[in-house]
Design an enzyme around this catalytic site. Structure first.
Site, mmCIF file in Angstrom:
data_model
loop_
_atom_site.group_PDB
_atom_site.id
_atom_site.type_symbol
_atom_site.label_atom_id
_atom_site.label_comp_id
_atom_site.label_asym_id
_atom_site.label_seq_id
_atom_site.Cartn_x
_atom_site.Cartn_y
_atom_site.Cartn_z
ATOM 1 N N GLN A 3 0.828 -1.200 0.000
ATOM 2 C CA GLN A 3 0.000 0.000 0.000
ATOM 3 C C GLN A 3 0.863 1.252 0.000
ATOM 4 O OE1 GLN A 3 -2.195 -0.400 3.701
ATOM 5 N NE2 GLN A 3 -0.336 -1.015 4.761
ATOM 6 N N TYR A 49 -10.271 5.347 19.734
ATOM 7 C CA TYR A 49 -10.404 4.103 18.968
ATOM 8 C C TYR A 49 -9.665 2.955 19.648
ATOM 9 C CZ TYR A 49 -9.683 0.759 15.159
ATOM 10 O OH TYR A 49 -9.629 -0.384 14.407
ATOM 11 N N GLN A 50 -8.412 3.190 20.032
ATOM 12 C CA GLN A 50 -7.596 2.118 20.607
ATOM 13 C C GLN A 50 -8.211 1.587 21.900
ATOM 14 O OE1 GLN A 50 -5.339 1.657 18.420
ATOM 15 N NE2 GLN A 50 -4.310 3.534 17.781
ATOM 16 N N ASP A 64 0.384 0.275 13.824
ATOM 17 C CA ASP A 64 0.796 1.518 14.499
ATOM 18 C C ASP A 64 1.162 1.293 15.953
ATOM 19 O OD1 ASP A 64 -1.790 2.006 16.163
ATOM 20 O OD2 ASP A 64 -2.540 1.831 14.111
ATOM 21 N N GLU A 81 1.371 -8.309 11.665
ATOM 22 C CA GLU A 81 1.153 -7.163 10.767
ATOM 23 C C GLU A 81 1.814 -7.459 9.438
ATOM 24 O OE1 GLU A 81 0.539 -4.065 8.602
ATOM 25 O OE2 GLU A 81 -0.380 -4.037 10.601
ATOM 26 N N GLY A 92 -2.050 -12.119 8.551
ATOM 27 C CA GLY A 92 -2.703 -12.439 9.812
ATOM 28 C C GLY A 92 -3.634 -13.632 9.723
ATOM 29 N N ASP A 117 -7.436 -5.427 14.045
ATOM 30 C CA ASP A 117 -7.366 -3.980 13.821
ATOM 31 C C ASP A 117 -6.873 -3.763 12.395
ATOM 32 O OD1 ASP A 117 -7.139 -1.246 13.929
ATOM 33 O OD2 ASP A 117 -5.333 -1.244 15.165
ATOM 34 N N SER A 118 -7.794 -3.864 11.448
ATOM 35 C CA SER A 118 -7.417 -3.817 10.041
ATOM 36 C C SER A 118 -7.980 -2.567 9.363
ATOM 37 C CB SER A 118 -7.925 -5.070 9.307
ATOM 38 O OG SER A 118 -9.339 -5.117 9.340
ATOM 39 N N ASP A 167 -10.060 -0.493 6.381
ATOM 40 C CA ASP A 167 -11.350 -0.745 5.742
ATOM 41 C C ASP A 167 -11.142 -1.625 4.526
ATOM 42 O OD1 ASP A 167 -12.639 0.851 7.530
ATOM 43 O OD2 ASP A 167 -12.674 2.628 6.252
#
Length: 203
Positions: free
Chosen positions: A72, A102-103, A127, A147, A179, A197-198, A200
């Site tokens: 990406q 969020y976390q 992250d 990851e 993963g 935790d991916s 969209d």
């Protein structure tokens, strides 16, 4: 939910219409987004999909990093109001100002009902913010993270040290890879919790 990146056309202040869906022009690809980013100052409008019809605009002060990994496009920019911002393939992943909301929710809600969780697997979350929150649970003895994109890990450690501090916990082991394949390879019941935790999905 992560935010989509839009460009607000650069015009003289007196020529700018009121912000509306008609005045927002989506960046069709990462290269076009980079072109927008080179024309500073600029407003980047992120439309939160959970609130249809509303837009949030972030002004780019400076692009700190841009690169392309095997998977990406990765960008970090300094915003004027939300601190540093991490963007993957034109989609905002986190901002320094509000990443904690969020976390904390993605970790504490599933972990708190589990009596003394000891082993946790995180899929994605390069992250490191999710690791930071998992590590706050004293009963946890082992934290594995899988990851797929090492660039996200390295960039986060460089530009978001308060988020990526989770990697410094001795209970954490980083596995770089897919993963899904990783989770299928471990015996069932290995982990007390698996946190995904991916980004969209691309639709």
């Amino acid at each position: 939910m992560h935010s989509r990146i839009f460009n607000k056309s650069l015009m003289k202040k007196t020529e700018r219409p009121q912000l509306s869906p008609d005045t927002l022009r989506p960046a069709k690809n990462f290269e076009q987004l980079m072109l927008y980013g080179s024309m500073l100052p600029i407003a980047i409008c992120a439309v939160f999909l959970t609130q249809i019809g509303k837009a949030h605009s972030l002004k780019i002060e400076k692009i700190l990093f841009q690169g392309k990994s095997d998977y990406q496009n990765v960008m970090v920019f300094q915003s004027s109001t939300y601190g540093k911002v991490l963007v993957l393939d034109g989609v905002i992943q986190l901002t320094e100002r509000d990443e904690c909301a969020y976390q904390e929710m993605i970790i504490h809600l599933p972990l708190c009902p589990i009596p003394n969780p000891k082993k946790v697997l995180v899929i994605g979350g390069g992250d490191g913010g999710v690791l930071r929150e998992v590590a706050s649970h004293s009963s946890v003895e082992q934290i594995d993270i899988c990851e797929i994109d090492k660039m996200v890990v390295d960039v986060s450690k460089q530009f978001f040290p308060r988020v990526a501090i989770g990697y410094e916990d001795p209970r954490v082991t980083l596995h770089v890879g897919d993963g899904v394949a990783f989770s299928k390879a471990v015996p069932a019941g290995t982990y007390d919790a698996i946190i995904v935790d991916s980004s969209d999905p691309i639709v």
